[in-house]
Design a protein around this motif. Structure first.
Motif, short mmCIF file in Angstrom:
data_model
loop_
_atom_site.label_atom_id
_atom_site.label_comp_id
_atom_site.label_asym_id
_atom_site.label_seq_id
_atom_site.Cartn_x
_atom_site.Cartn_y
_atom_site.Cartn_z
N UNK A 1 -7.03 9.99 0.36
CA UNK A 1 -7.05 9.26 1.62
C UNK A 1 -5.84 9.63 2.47
N UNK A 2 -4.68 9.69 1.83
CA UNK A 2 -3.48 10.07 2.55
C UNK A 2 -3.57 11.46 3.15
N UNK A 3 -4.10 12.41 2.37
CA UNK A 3 -4.24 13.79 2.86
C UNK A 3 -5.18 13.84 4.05
N UNK A 4 -6.30 13.12 3.97
CA UNK A 4 -7.25 13.13 5.07
C UNK A 4 -6.64 12.54 6.34
N UNK A 5 -5.94 11.43 6.21
CA UNK A 5 -5.34 10.81 7.38
C UNK A 5 -4.28 11.71 8.00
N UNK A 6 -3.53 12.42 7.18
CA UNK A 6 -2.55 13.37 7.70
C UNK A 6 -3.25 14.52 8.41
N UNK A 7 -4.35 14.96 7.86
CA UNK A 7 -5.12 16.05 8.48
C UNK A 7 -5.65 15.63 9.84
N UNK A 8 -5.88 14.34 10.00
CA UNK A 8 -6.41 13.83 11.26
C UNK A 8 -5.31 13.33 12.18
N UNK A 9 -4.06 13.68 11.89
CA UNK A 9 -2.98 13.44 12.85
C UNK A 9 -2.05 12.28 12.57
N UNK A 10 -2.25 11.57 11.46
CA UNK A 10 -1.38 10.43 11.16
C UNK A 10 -0.24 10.84 10.23
N UNK A 11 0.87 10.14 10.36
CA UNK A 11 1.98 10.27 9.43
C UNK A 11 1.86 9.13 8.44
N UNK A 12 1.65 9.48 7.18
CA UNK A 12 1.28 8.50 6.15
C UNK A 12 2.35 8.44 5.07
N UNK A 13 2.68 7.23 4.64
CA UNK A 13 3.60 7.04 3.52
C UNK A 13 2.99 6.06 2.52
N UNK A 14 3.21 6.35 1.25
CA UNK A 14 2.84 5.38 0.21
C UNK A 14 3.99 4.38 0.15
N UNK A 15 3.75 3.17 0.62
CA UNK A 15 4.84 2.22 0.81
C UNK A 15 4.88 1.09 -0.21
N UNK A 16 3.89 1.01 -1.08
CA UNK A 16 3.93 -0.06 -2.07
C UNK A 16 2.70 -0.14 -2.92
N UNK A 17 2.65 -1.20 -3.73
CA UNK A 17 1.53 -1.44 -4.63
C UNK A 17 1.18 -2.93 -4.63
N UNK A 18 -0.02 -3.21 -5.10
CA UNK A 18 -0.45 -4.60 -5.25
C UNK A 18 -0.22 -5.02 -6.69
N UNK A 19 0.35 -6.20 -6.87
CA UNK A 19 0.58 -6.77 -8.19
C UNK A 19 -0.02 -8.17 -8.25
N UNK A 20 -0.08 -8.72 -9.45
CA UNK A 20 -0.46 -10.13 -9.58
C UNK A 20 0.61 -10.97 -8.90
N UNK A 21 0.20 -12.06 -8.27
CA UNK A 21 1.19 -12.86 -7.56
C UNK A 21 0.59 -14.07 -6.89
N UNK A 22 1.11 -14.40 -5.70
CA UNK A 22 0.70 -15.64 -5.04
C UNK A 22 0.38 -15.43 -3.55
N UNK A 23 -0.02 -14.21 -3.19
CA UNK A 23 -0.46 -13.95 -1.81
C UNK A 23 0.65 -13.69 -0.83
N UNK A 24 1.74 -13.09 -1.26
CA UNK A 24 2.86 -12.84 -0.34
C UNK A 24 3.35 -11.40 -0.43
N UNK A 25 4.21 -11.03 0.49
CA UNK A 25 4.85 -9.71 0.51
C UNK A 25 6.22 -9.82 -0.13
N UNK A 26 6.51 -8.88 -1.04
CA UNK A 26 7.81 -8.80 -1.68
C UNK A 26 8.47 -7.48 -1.24
N UNK A 27 9.62 -7.58 -0.61
CA UNK A 27 10.34 -6.39 -0.15
C UNK A 27 11.39 -5.98 -1.16
N UNK A 28 11.35 -4.70 -1.53
CA UNK A 28 12.34 -4.16 -2.46
C UNK A 28 13.04 -2.96 -1.81
N UNK A 29 14.29 -2.72 -2.20
CA UNK A 29 15.04 -1.58 -1.65
C UNK A 29 14.56 -0.27 -2.24
#
Length: 356
Positions: free
Chosen positions: A328-356
């Motif tokens: 998916x990332x390669x295709x989006x880059x091929x179509x002109x987007x700058x793509x980064x893998x910025x995180x993962x989904x874990x078990x939790x409580x429906x919130x965003x956790x920011x890590x350095x």
């Protein structure tokens, strides 16, 4: 002296409105496709639903109409100050079409509303030129709008914009976030800058705290002017995302998407998370446009507040099946987007956790 009073004497110029209508016709026509039915002088716009497989690339079995409306907030004040009116129209389109895109909808048509102190046909023509450019980027038609001259409501030089988009999605292809699960990968599509959110804070920092002017050139912003940086238009993600969803229309590998607007990553991603999942984001996994560190230092602004107000360099997020993240990332880059893998989904409580 005449005892009669006219509309123009009260502040509204009908002749200027007629001139404006003439000026914008070519901009509107530049967005028309075969679905648009011409209706010169009409009181409404006409748009044909799919009916002929030869005319349209996609026909829907169970179509659902999707509607969005938005504005561009106090960014219009900067456009008025700079007397630059050809880009905020792109912002206007982006704010609505990017929103409907997250559920898998394709934009069909767009309407605009322009309100201002005094009708200047050339000014409105520039605004509509930008709106038409945004519509072409989003593959939708600009089929109408309204311009309101209100000298008693707006101060001299002021104006405001509102936009209304209608799109369509196949009912059983609607993307709601229900398929998100631990192990999914979070991809971020980079923003072009502030987009259209957080401008009250940005204007306060730039023009009150730092006492800058629109034409000031700053090394911290790669030698561009403050005005150029702040008026950079919002990125429209429609074409690459529609291509992506078409490519993976059998395998439902895109589990959720979010348009990162007011509230930033921490405010928008939870809207698409199940209550038993968290989105863990690594802040160092993507570069930030220089406007963000500049604002953070000049404020100064705490980093948590920066992430709560601004997009911080990520304008659009996809949560995808881990096995398909790289393709998916390669295709989006091929179509002109700058793509980064910025995180993962874990078990939790429906919130965003920011890590350095």
């Amino acid at each position: 002296m005449s005892k009669y009073v006219s509309y123009e004497q009260a502040g509204v110029n009908i002749d200027a409105n007629d001139e404006m209508v003439e000026r914008i016709q070519s901009s509107l026509a530049s967005t028309f496709g075969p679905r648009v039915i011409a209706l010169p002088g009409g009181f409404a716009g006409l748009f044909r639903l799919d009916y002929d497989e030869k005319l349209f690339k996609k026909n829907y079995k169970n179509p659902v109409l999707v509607a969005c409306t938005d504005g561009v907030g106090s960014k219009v004040q900067l456009a008025a100050k700079a007397r630059k009116f050809d880009t905020v129209g792109i912002d206007l389109v982006a704010m609505s079409v990017n929103d409907m895109l997250v559920i898998g909808a394709e934009p069909l048509f767009f309407l605009d509303y322009v309100a201002l102190h005094k009708l200047e046909p050339a000014l409105v023509a520039e605004l509509v030129k930008g709106i038409a450019a945004g519509c072409r980027m989003a593959d939708c038609a600009l089929i109408g709008g309204e311009t309101a001259e209100m000298p008693d409501t707006y101060r001299k030089g002021d104006f405001d914009l509102a936009g209304f988009a209608v799109g369509v999605v196949e009912r059983d292809k609607t993307i709601t976030g229900k398929k998100v699960r631990p192990g999914d990968v979070i991809l971020g599509l980079r923003s072009s800058g502030l987009h259209s959110n957080g401008y009250t804070l940005a204007r306060n920092i730039c023009f009150k705290q730092a006492r800058l002017k629109m034409n000031d050139v700053l090394d911290e912003l790669d030698g561009t002017t403050v005005g150029e940086t702040l008026l950079t238009p919002t990125r429209i993600y429609v074409q690459p995302i529609v291509k992506l969803l078409t490519k993976y229309k059998v395998k439902r590998v895109v589990h959720a998407m979010a348009h990162i607007t007011g509230g930033g990553l921490v405010g928008n991603i939870p809207r698409i998370l199940p209550k038993d999942c968290n989105a863990v984001l690594k802040k160092s996994s993507w570069p930030r446009p220089k406007i963000f560190p500049f604002l953070q230092k000049a404020g100064p602004v705490e980093e948590d507040e920066m992430f709560r107000v601004f997009n911080m360099g990520i304008g659009y997020v996809l949560i995808v099946a881990a096995d398909f993240a790289d393709s998916i990332g390669r295709n989006l880059q091929r179509w002109g987007e700058k793509v980064n893998r910025i995180g993962t989904v874990t078990a939790g409580s429906g919130k965003v956790v920011l890590k350095n």
